[in-house]
Design a protein around this motif. Structure first.
Motif, PDB file in Angstrom:
ATOM      1  N   MET A 148       0.845  -1.175   0.000  1.00  0.00           N
ATOM      2  CA  MET A 148       0.000   0.000   0.000  1.00  0.00           C
ATOM      3  C   MET A 148       0.898   1.249   0.000  1.00  0.00           C
ATOM      4  O   MET A 148       1.770   1.394   0.836  1.00  0.00           O
ATOM      5  N   SER A 149       0.645   2.145  -0.941  1.00  0.00           N
ATOM      6  CA  SER A 149       1.419   3.389  -0.981  1.00  0.00           C
ATOM      7  C   SER A 149       0.854   4.383   0.029  1.00  0.00           C
ATOM      8  O   SER A 149      -0.262   4.217   0.525  1.00  0.00           O
ATOM      9  N   ASP A 150       1.613   5.403   0.301  1.00  0.00           N
ATOM     10  CA  ASP A 150       1.142   6.437   1.220  1.00  0.00           C
ATOM     11  C   ASP A 150      -0.116   7.110   0.684  1.00  0.00           C
ATOM     12  O   ASP A 150      -1.008   7.472   1.442  1.00  0.00           O
ATOM     13  N   VAL A 151      -0.212   7.272  -0.623  1.00  0.00           N
ATOM     14  CA  VAL A 151      -1.391   7.896  -1.228  1.00  0.00           C
ATOM     15  C   VAL A 151      -2.633   7.058  -0.954  1.00  0.00           C
ATOM     16  O   VAL A 151      -3.723   7.600  -0.749  1.00  0.00           O
ATOM     17  N   ASP A 152      -2.500   5.752  -0.901  1.00  0.00           N
ATOM     18  CA  ASP A 152      -3.641   4.878  -0.611  1.00  0.00           C
ATOM     19  C   ASP A 152      -4.202   5.114   0.787  1.00  0.00           C
ATOM     20  O   ASP A 152      -5.345   4.759   1.057  1.00  0.00           O
ATOM     21  N   ARG A 153      -3.428   5.703   1.651  1.00  0.00           N
ATOM     22  CA  ARG A 153      -3.873   5.966   3.026  1.00  0.00           C
ATOM     23  C   ARG A 153      -4.699   7.244   3.136  1.00  0.00           C
ATOM     24  O   ARG A 153      -5.284   7.510   4.178  1.00  0.00           O
ATOM     25  N   LEU A 154      -4.717   8.051   2.067  1.00  0.00           N
ATOM     26  CA  LEU A 154      -5.506   9.278   2.090  1.00  0.00           C
ATOM     27  C   LEU A 154      -6.991   8.964   2.002  1.00  0.00           C
ATOM     28  O   LEU A 154      -7.394   8.037   1.307  1.00  0.00           O
ATOM     29  N   THR A 155      -7.784   9.783   2.677  1.00  0.00           N
ATOM     30  CA  THR A 155      -9.238   9.638   2.548  1.00  0.00           C
ATOM     31  C   THR A 155      -9.668  10.215   1.208  1.00  0.00           C
ATOM     32  O   THR A 155      -8.924  10.972   0.557  1.00  0.00           O
ATOM     33  N   THR A 156     -10.866   9.867   0.812  1.00  0.00           N
ATOM     34  CA  THR A 156     -11.419  10.410  -0.428  1.00  0.00           C
ATOM     35  C   THR A 156     -11.437  11.931  -0.372  1.00  0.00           C
ATOM     36  O   THR A 156     -11.068  12.603  -1.334  1.00  0.00           O
ATOM     37  N   ARG A 157     -11.835  12.493   0.749  1.00  0.00           N
ATOM     38  CA  ARG A 157     -11.922  13.952   0.896  1.00  0.00           C
ATOM     39  C   ARG A 157     -10.535  14.586   0.833  1.00  0.00           C
ATOM     40  O   ARG A 157     -10.357  15.637   0.207  1.00  0.00           O
ATOM     41  N   GLU A 158      -9.544  13.969   1.439  1.00  0.00           N
ATOM     42  CA  GLU A 158      -8.187  14.501   1.372  1.00  0.00           C
ATOM     43  C   GLU A 158      -7.692  14.543  -0.070  1.00  0.00           C
ATOM     44  O   GLU A 158      -7.066  15.517  -0.498  1.00  0.00           O
ATOM     45  N   ARG A 159      -8.004  13.516  -0.825  1.00  0.00           N
ATOM     46  CA  ARG A 159      -7.630  13.490  -2.241  1.00  0.00           C
ATOM     47  C   ARG A 159      -8.336  14.595  -3.012  1.00  0.00           C
ATOM     48  O   ARG A 159      -7.723  15.278  -3.838  1.00  0.00           O
ATOM     49  N   GLU A 160      -9.635  14.750  -2.757  1.00  0.00           N
ATOM     50  CA  GLU A 160     -10.399  15.802  -3.438  1.00  0.00           C
ATOM     51  C   GLU A 160      -9.796  17.173  -3.155  1.00  0.00           C
ATOM     52  O   GLU A 160      -9.625  17.988  -4.071  1.00  0.00           O
ATOM     53  N   VAL A 161      -9.496  17.426  -1.900  1.00  0.00           N
ATOM     54  CA  VAL A 161      -8.939  18.721  -1.507  1.00  0.00           C
ATOM     55  C   VAL A 161      -7.580  18.941  -2.180  1.00  0.00           C
ATOM     56  O   VAL A 161      -7.328  20.021  -2.732  1.00  0.00           O
ATOM     57  N   LEU A 162      -6.710  17.946  -2.170  1.00  0.00           N
ATOM     58  CA  LEU A 162      -5.407  18.110  -2.816  1.00  0.00           C
ATOM     59  C   LEU A 162      -5.542  18.362  -4.307  1.00  0.00           C
ATOM     60  O   LEU A 162      -4.816  19.187  -4.873  1.00  0.00           O
ATOM     61  N   ARG A 163      -6.463  17.666  -4.962  1.00  0.00           N
ATOM     62  CA  ARG A 163      -6.668  17.886  -6.405  1.00  0.00           C
ATOM     63  C   ARG A 163      -7.066  19.335  -6.674  1.00  0.00           C
ATOM     64  O   ARG A 163      -6.604  19.945  -7.639  1.00  0.00           O
ATOM     65  N   LEU A 164      -7.946  19.873  -5.839  1.00  0.00           N
ATOM     66  CA  LEU A 164      -8.399  21.252  -6.033  1.00  0.00           C
ATOM     67  C   LEU A 164      -7.289  22.251  -5.729  1.00  0.00           C
ATOM     68  O   LEU A 164      -7.160  23.260  -6.430  1.00  0.00           O
ATOM     69  N   TYR A 165      -6.473  21.982  -4.720  1.00  0.00           N
ATOM     70  CA  TYR A 165      -5.302  22.827  -4.484  1.00  0.00           C
ATOM     71  C   TYR A 165      -4.394  22.779  -5.713  1.00  0.00           C
ATOM     72  O   TYR A 165      -3.839  23.792  -6.123  1.00  0.00           O
TER      73      TYR A 165
END
Length: 67
Positions: free
Chosen positions: A1-18
């Motif tokens: 499992m990569s570190d990115v896999d540990r992110l929540t869906t919301r954390e991913r959404e927020v990073l994409r928007l940043y």
């Protein structure tokens, strides 16, 4: 499992928007959350990824998702 896999869906959404250049207030409006909550998700993502910066976290997410 990569570190990115540990992110929540919301954390991913927020990073994409940043990554698209939106600020915390704009992200909050887009996702129906407060500016402070958007910042908290960003901070949590940076911590989980261990990158030390928002820019590095966005780049890590993008790199991982592009394969």
């Amino acid at each position: 499992m990569s570190d990115v896999d540990r992110l929540t869906t919301r954390e991913r959404e927020v990073l994409r928007l940043y990554g698209k250049g939106l600020g915390a207030g704009e992200i909050g409006k887009a996702l129906g959350i407060s500016r402070d909550t958007a910042r908290k998700h960003r901070d949590n993502a940076v911590r989980r990824l261990g990158t030390g910066s928002q820019v590095a976290a966005v780049l890590e997410l993008d790199r991982t998702e592009r394969g």
